[in-house]
Design an enzyme around this catalytic site. Structure first.
Site, PDB file in Angstrom:
ATOM      1  N   SER A  90      -0.614 -17.906  88.300  1.00  0.00           N
ATOM      2  CA  SER A  90      -0.649 -16.481  88.638  1.00  0.00           C
ATOM      3  C   SER A  90      -1.689 -16.076  89.663  1.00  0.00           C
ATOM      4  O   SER A  90      -1.690 -14.923  90.092  1.00  0.00           O
ATOM      5  CB  SER A  90      -0.865 -15.645  87.380  1.00  0.00           C
ATOM      6  OG  SER A  90       0.313 -15.615  86.631  1.00  0.00           O
ATOM      7  N   THR A 151       7.535 -24.701  74.029  1.00  0.00           N
ATOM      8  CA  THR A 151       6.847 -25.029  75.275  1.00  0.00           C
ATOM      9  C   THR A 151       7.503 -26.156  76.073  1.00  0.00           C
ATOM     10  O   THR A 151       7.900 -25.934  77.228  1.00  0.00           O
ATOM     11  CB  THR A 151       5.374 -25.376  74.979  1.00  0.00           C
ATOM     12  OG1 THR A 151       4.813 -24.277  74.268  1.00  0.00           O
ATOM     13  CG2 THR A 151       4.598 -25.632  76.248  1.00  0.00           C
ATOM     14  N   TYR A 187       1.288  -7.114  80.830  1.00  0.00           N
ATOM     15  CA  TYR A 187       1.372  -8.190  81.823  1.00  0.00           C
ATOM     16  C   TYR A 187       2.761  -8.816  81.823  1.00  0.00           C
ATOM     17  O   TYR A 187       3.249  -9.232  80.782  1.00  0.00           O
ATOM     18  CB  TYR A 187       0.317  -9.241  81.497  1.00  0.00           C
ATOM     19  CG  TYR A 187       0.133 -10.273  82.576  1.00  0.00           C
ATOM     20  CD1 TYR A 187      -0.757 -10.045  83.622  1.00  0.00           C
ATOM     21  CD2 TYR A 187       0.843 -11.455  82.576  1.00  0.00           C
ATOM     22  CE1 TYR A 187      -0.939 -10.979  84.620  1.00  0.00           C
ATOM     23  CE2 TYR A 187       0.678 -12.398  83.571  1.00  0.00           C
ATOM     24  CZ  TYR A 187      -0.222 -12.153  84.586  1.00  0.00           C
ATOM     25  OH  TYR A 187      -0.397 -13.087  85.573  1.00  0.00           O
TER      26      TYR A 187
END
Ligand code: REX
Length: 403
Positions: A90, A151, A187
């Protein structure tokens, strides 16, 4: 004028060079010297918690500190060093914001106009503005919550995929929004995917070219690239290792991937020297004009005690010594990154640990900010440092429980 040139190697892993050219009588910076011991202690802690390696690069005036621990490649046994490239996740959002803010300065985008004015396909809510996207206040659901609920299976399902921006946006808008536009900070990668689509739609120029022409080339960032959808890193880089949700399983080498799931929200590759140069240049006004820079650096608190804040594509962190730093964090499979600079850009720091899905490592790595900007050893100090404590979590997906 004093000229000092020094090169020191400590413990085989620390390099420090200084070429200080100080005009006589010039004001000296009030920051304490970085604590190399502190950085090393944080890196060792990250390794004890499961990171194969870690690197930190501090640029302070004309001095640079390069500190590394552990391995860049566990199979080959290669040592980490602080010049290596990695996936910045990010931190890419700050690069995307620079491109967008240049378009604002050129009069092509109005921050407070509806995003739909500039998009090929409208978002469901006309009230979402460009500013809402840049400040994570659009209410658009973060599609990565679903994508990476598990994940490693989540990662393997997308690691070689190529998405269009619209496909990612559609994954988001299949969900109800998290709130009304402007109502709250939440976010979401979706915001910066929409911004990437907006930039390409408005200019007809791909993101790769935008980054190249507006940032990488002007700043001569030779170790920075945006190669989407290519999967490889070139030159000297650290391999990344994502931890399985079942922590008894071995970590998965996640280095090669398209990062198409993130694109303008997270697919830039860089290194410590380049990220430091980028954020120094940004706050020094070399990338966007002052009015747009002020907008980017206007911080709104996003956690309870106000030590974390968000501006436009830029995070703020208030450190224990009263110093406020600006930059971004990043999480992409195999890599945790912190890249921050002081308001005047005179000291910048990038840290990376080559693992992920290990919040303890990510939280602890924030301790390198304390070491770099406050000159402390947050691991061994008797004082409690929030960033090094286990009570703190990054807002990867606020309110969402992830496996
Ligand atoms: C995706 C999952 C994390 C990572 C993500 N990354 O949204 C963006 C980013 C690009 O960098 N955001 C962070 C994966 C918060 C930032 O701004 O600092 N986690 C992993 C999982 C969890 O799969 N189940 O840790 O590798």
């Amino acid at each position: 004028m004093r000229i000092k040139n020094a090169s020191v190697a400590l413990a085989g892993t620390v390099m420090m060079t200084a070429l200080a050219v100080t005009p006589a009588g010039a004001a000296t910076t009030v920051l304490p010297s970085p604590s190399v011991t502190g950085v090393l202690a944080v890196q060792k802690q990250a390794m004890a918690q499961g990171a194969p390696g870690a690197l930190t690069r501090i640029d302070s005036g004309a001095s640079s500190y390069r500190i590394a621990s552990g391995k860049a490649d566990t199979a080959a046994g290669t040592a980490m060093d602080a010049n290596r490239k990695f996936r910045v996740g990010s931190v890419s959002k700050s690069f995307t914001t620079v491109v967008l803010m240049q378009l604002v300065a050129e009069g092509r985008v109005d921050l407070d106009a509806p995003a739909n004015d500039y998009l090929p396909e409208p978002l469901p809510d006309d009230r979402v503005t460009v500013r809402h996207l840049l400040s994570h206040r659009s209410g658009l659901w973060d599609y990565t919550n679903d994508m990476f609920y598990y994940t490693v299976p989540g990662f393997e399902a997308v690691r070689n995929k190529v998405f269009s921006f619209q496909e990612l946006i559609d994954l988001s808008t299949a969900h109800e929004p998290t709130g009304a536009p402007g109502a709250a900070y939440s976010y979401s990668n979706t915001n910066f995917v929409v911004l990437g689509q907006m930039i390409e739609h408005l200019t007809g120029v791909p993101m790769a070219t935008q980054y190249e022409q507006r940032i990488f080339q002007p700043l001569n960032l030779r170790n920075t690239s945006y190669v989407h959808p290519l999967t490889t890193l070139t030159g000297s880089f650290a391999r990344g290792y994502v931890r399985d949700d079942d922590t008894t399983l071995p970590m998965v080498d996640s280095t090669e991937q398209t990062v198409s799931w993130a694109q303008s929200a997270g697919a830039v590759i860089s290194n410590g020297a380049d990220l430091n140069r980028f954020f120094t240049a940004l706050v020094s006004g070399k990338l966007v004009p002052q009015p747009q820079l002020r907008e980017m650096m206007s911080m709104v608190p996003v956690n309870a005690d106000g030590t974390q804040s968000y501006g436009l594509g830029l995070r703020g962190r208030a450190l224990s010594c009263g110093v406020q730093v600006y930059g971004h964090t990043g999480t992409v499979q195999g890599y945790y990154t912190y890249a921050f600079t002081t308001a005047d850009g005179k000291r910048s720091m990038t840290s990376m640990a080559n693992t992920s899905n290990n919040g303890t490592v990510n939280t602890g790595l924030a301790g390198t900010l304390e070491a770099a900007f406050c000159g402390v050893d947050p691991v061994n100090s008797s004082k409690h440092f929030r960033a090094a404590g286990a009570s703190f979590t990054e807002d990867i997906a606020p309110g969402v429980v992830r496996h």
